[in-house]
Design a protein around this motif. Structure first.
Motif, mmCIF file in Angstrom:
data_model
loop_
_atom_site.group_PDB
_atom_site.id
_atom_site.type_symbol
_atom_site.label_atom_id
_atom_site.label_comp_id
_atom_site.label_asym_id
_atom_site.label_seq_id
_atom_site.Cartn_x
_atom_site.Cartn_y
_atom_site.Cartn_z
ATOM 1 N N MET A 73 0.851 -1.087 0.104
ATOM 2 C CA MET A 73 -0.090 -0.040 0.166
ATOM 3 C C MET A 73 0.867 1.250 0.039
ATOM 4 N N ARG A 74 0.247 2.187 -0.631
ATOM 5 C CA ARG A 74 0.944 3.426 -0.494
ATOM 6 C C ARG A 74 0.018 4.239 0.110
ATOM 7 N N TYR A 75 0.844 5.279 0.955
ATOM 8 C CA TYR A 75 0.193 6.193 1.951
ATOM 9 C C TYR A 75 1.014 7.257 2.253
ATOM 10 N N HIS A 86 0.956 -3.779 4.008
ATOM 11 C CA HIS A 86 -0.169 -3.856 4.996
ATOM 12 C C HIS A 86 -0.863 -5.371 4.803
ATOM 13 N N TRP A 87 -1.689 -5.646 5.786
ATOM 14 C CA TRP A 87 -2.486 -6.930 5.602
ATOM 15 C C TRP A 87 -3.732 -6.991 6.211
ATOM 16 N N MET A 118 -9.603 3.615 0.244
ATOM 17 C CA MET A 118 -8.586 2.862 -0.205
ATOM 18 C C MET A 118 -8.991 2.538 -1.622
ATOM 19 N N GLU A 119 -8.016 2.356 -2.397
ATOM 20 C CA GLU A 119 -8.007 1.611 -3.729
ATOM 21 C C GLU A 119 -7.299 0.333 -3.648
ATOM 22 N N SER A 125 -1.264 -11.529 -5.971
ATOM 23 C CA SER A 125 -1.047 -11.571 -4.645
ATOM 24 C C SER A 125 0.482 -11.517 -4.585
ATOM 25 N N PRO A 126 0.852 -10.454 -3.786
ATOM 26 C CA PRO A 126 -0.145 -9.575 -2.879
ATOM 27 C C PRO A 126 -0.816 -8.584 -3.816
ATOM 28 N N ALA A 127 -1.718 -8.093 -3.169
ATOM 29 C CA ALA A 127 -2.668 -6.870 -3.795
ATOM 30 C C ALA A 127 -1.723 -5.812 -3.545
ATOM 31 N N THR A 128 -2.218 -4.953 -4.361
ATOM 32 C CA THR A 128 -1.746 -3.374 -4.592
ATOM 33 C C THR A 128 -2.693 -2.388 -4.390
#
Length: 689
Positions: A73-75, A86-87, A118-119, A125-128
């Motif tokens: 994840m980007r944040y 993240h998970w 959240m997009e 896998s893993p998701a982005t």
């Protein structure tokens, strides 16, 4: 090709697992931000965002047998955009987003009510993906929560939007944070066609005419709603008389109908544009039209062949016919009409007539005791138009002359769903809803209807026939339990009624006396996601929250009246012919009820239900020449009155009554009423002279 992080050029098949997730954060979740803890606000030690089961099931349908879903994840951080693992971890009742408790000071603003967006691309896998948080009063949060994309947040704590389900929200986020929300760009811009060599130009792929007609015909119209769509066109053309003829199917010409009006009419070029599929129509602010498909979609939902005959005052007749079976060249027919068709479409001076020939019969014919099926269809059409256009028939539609509608020569009488003399109104509330191009206005007013026993007592002197008719009208010719809820008007035209949308899941028998009228203008069409047939509308979650506060009062008062009837009190009945003692009489009223007070209770100055304090009203002086005053309403019901220094007398008055909440409320209502009739715009024009 495989999906890579940050790639926006993936084929459509690989965009199928892109979602936008929305949630309004609660106090227990905000402990994930260290700034919230440093400010001493944290309560529970949860420190993670809750994810609902249905959201996880939709976004990660293969994750039921695992206890952890990994997401890169980007944040936002204090130094820019960062990326880290993240998970989602499965809990007993839900899932939680873990792996990151930001220490960054940029999250010092977080409070309950913040919007979490959240997009995620769940195709690998893993998701982005990416996430961001926006304050409740931030323009991004306000825009998303004021749009129909968010409607399901009224009943769900979290929603997952796929593709164009969240187009507005994704567009808003991509514009505000293009460094974070990258996936939405592919969703919004997808759909462009190219040739096999990728040049972007090539063969023309014209639609199959017959299939396109079938698509337009399947927009969800009934015969009644299709006729209503054509009545919309007549009213837009400034018609005051609309004559509908529904010929008997055994009259020699099959099943046919004509809708004639005395509107402005069209010349030949105007008719040609009106017959175009997706016509380039320009709609005025109070127009009842929307997409330019109404005439064609409504007509083809009932027949394969329809003709439009029209004439402007002093001009020649013009006519065109679309036949769904003869459209290969996309040229409508202008062949001469048969004699009976000429008679059915005669126009004495000016106006328009739409003629439907060889109409398709409904799969199930209506049944009304004592009537043949054709007469039953006529009666159901009359009932539908009487309700949908009751304000136009009454002459109360803003900026419109009274309209007369007849069916086979019989005048349609208006049926106002809150028009019974014993229906008790509550205070009207006006709410501004922000959009990308300005603010729209919504007016909300609750009503408490009389019980069946009260109706019987009120009409007893007129005889049993009058009693039965009154009960039938107020029940909209059906079960009253199914007609409680919202009555939504678009430019004074009723477009949806009955039910509580996402606010309450069922129609409780005890709340069937509660109705809430919602009026909005066409500025909010996109925000409310109104469909082509103008029958479906999605109210934003923020607006539903406002409506729920107002509706709850009427629902509670309906329950009180129900209980009084069940206990044998003479206060009124439950709507059942066997409830109460049958002798309830209406209580005289001279003023509308106070919210939270049952109409006719005789109490004065009652506090809102539950003893809650009245909504906060804040007055703020501002230095601006853009407006003289501005009244806005927050999600919790509080009102904000901004007064410009260009209106010193108003500023002085507001300052003088600052300590009197009732006076401030009256001032806010008064300024709102001035806005509704355009007084402020006139004053601003003078100050600019």
């Amino acid at each position: 090709m495989p999906w890579h992080k940050g790639c926006l050029a993936c084929p459509e098949s690989e965009q199928e697992m892109r979602f936008l997730i929305l949630r309004v954060l609660t106090h227990s979740e905000l402990g994930m931000f260290h700034e919230y803890r440093r400010q001493g606000k944290e309560g529970s030690k949860q420190r993670a965002v809750n994810f609902d089961w249905d959201v996880v099931d939709r976004v990660f349908p293969a994750a039921k047998d695992t206890e952890k879903i990994d997401i890169e994840m980007r944040y936002q951080t204090d130094t820019g955009v960062a990326e880290r693992p993240h998970w989602l971890k499965r809990q007993e009742k839900n899932w939680r987003l873990e792996g990151n408790c930001p220490r960054d000071k940029c999250y010092a603003f977080v409070d309950p009510g913040c919007l979490f967006a959240m997009e995620v691309d769940a195709s690998t896998s893993p998701a982005t993906g990416a996430w961001a948080v926006f304050p409740e009063d931030d323009e991004v949060a306000r825009s998303i929560l004021a749009h129909g994309d968010s409607s399901r947040l009224a009943s769900s704590a979290m929603i997952a939007l796929h593709g164009d389900e969240g187009e507005h929200a994704w567009r808003t986020l991509a514009k505000a944070r293009p460094d974070l929300f990258l996936l939405g760009k592919g969703v919004i811009e997808s759909g462009g066609a190219t040739t096999a060599n990728g040049s972007g130009k090539g063969m023309e792929l014209a639609p199959n005419p017959k299939r396109l007609v079938r698509i337009l015909a399947a927009v969800g119209h009934t015969m009644h709603s299709a006729v209503a769509d054509l009545v919309d066109n007549s009213i837009n053309a400034k018609a005051t008389e609309i004559a509908i003829t529904f010929g008997p199917p055994n009259g020699g010409h099959g099943r046919w109908m004509s809708i004639a009006d005395n509107g402005e009419g069209m010349d030949a070029p105007g008719l040609a544009e009106a017959m175009r599929i997706g016509s380039d129509a320009s709609y005025e602010a109070n127009s009842l039209g929307k997409y330019g498909y109404g005439l064609k979609g409504a007509s083809w939902s009932q027949t394969d062949v329809f003709t439009v005959v029209t004439r402007k005052a002093g001009g020649p007749l013009a006519w065109m016919t679309w036949d769904a079976n003869e459209m290969d060249d996309w040229i409508p027919s202008t062949d001469p009409l048969e004699t009976w068709e000429q008679d059915a479409t005669a126009i004495p001076d000016h106006g328009t007539v739409v003629l439907w020939k060889s109409m398709r019969p409904p799969q199930t014919m209506p049944t009304i005791k004592g009537l043949d099926p054709h007469s039953a269809e006529v009666m159901e059409l009359e009932r539908h138009l009487a309700l949908v256009f009751h304000r136009f028939l009454e002459g109360t539609a803003a900026g419109r002359r009274p309209v007369t509608i007849t069916i086979n020569g019989r005048k349609v009488e208006p049926n106002n769903p809150v028009g019974h003399p014993l229906a008790s109104p509550y205070d009207m509330k006006s709410i501004r809803v922000p959009t990308g191009t300005g603010d729209g206005r919504v007016q909300i007013q609750a009503f408490l209807l009389p019980s069946e026993d009260e109706i019987k007592a009120h009409h007893a002197a007129q005889g049993q026939e009058a009693v039965d008719r009154a009960i039938d009208l107020i029940g909209l010719h059906g079960k009253r339990n199914e007609t409680q809820g919202l009555f939504i008007y678009r430019n004074d035209r009723l477009i949806k009624w009955g039910g509580w949308h996402q606010m309450w899941s069922t129609n409780d028998e005890k709340t069937k006396l509660a109705r809430v009228v919602v009026n909005y203008d066409t500025v909010l069409d996109d925000s409310f996601k109104i469909n082509i047939s103008k029958q479906l509308v999605q109210l934003p979650s923020q607006l539903q929250a406002e409506i729920k506060l107002i509706a709850e009062v009427a629902r509670k008062d309906s329950q009180k009246k129900y209980r009084k009837s069940a206990s044998g009190s003479p206060a009124g009945g439950s709507g059942s012919a066997h409830a109460g003692n049958g002798h309830g009489a209406p209580v005289p009223r001279t003023t509308p009820p106070v919210p939270g007070q049952a109409p006719g209770s005789g109490a004065t100055g009652a506090a809102p239900a539950g003893g809650e304090p009245p909504p906060r009203i804040a007055v703020r002086p501002v230095a601006t020449r853009k407006f003289l005053w501005k009244v806005s309403t927050g999600l919790a019901g509080g009102r904000d009155v901004q007064v410009s220094d260009a209106a010193p007398s108003l500023a002085a008055l507001a300052k003088r009554i600052a300590g009197d909440p009732d006076a401030l409320a009256d001032l806010a209502d008064f300024l709102d009423s001035l806005d509704r009739i355009g007084v402020q715009q006139s004053l601003l024009g003078r100050t600019g002279d």
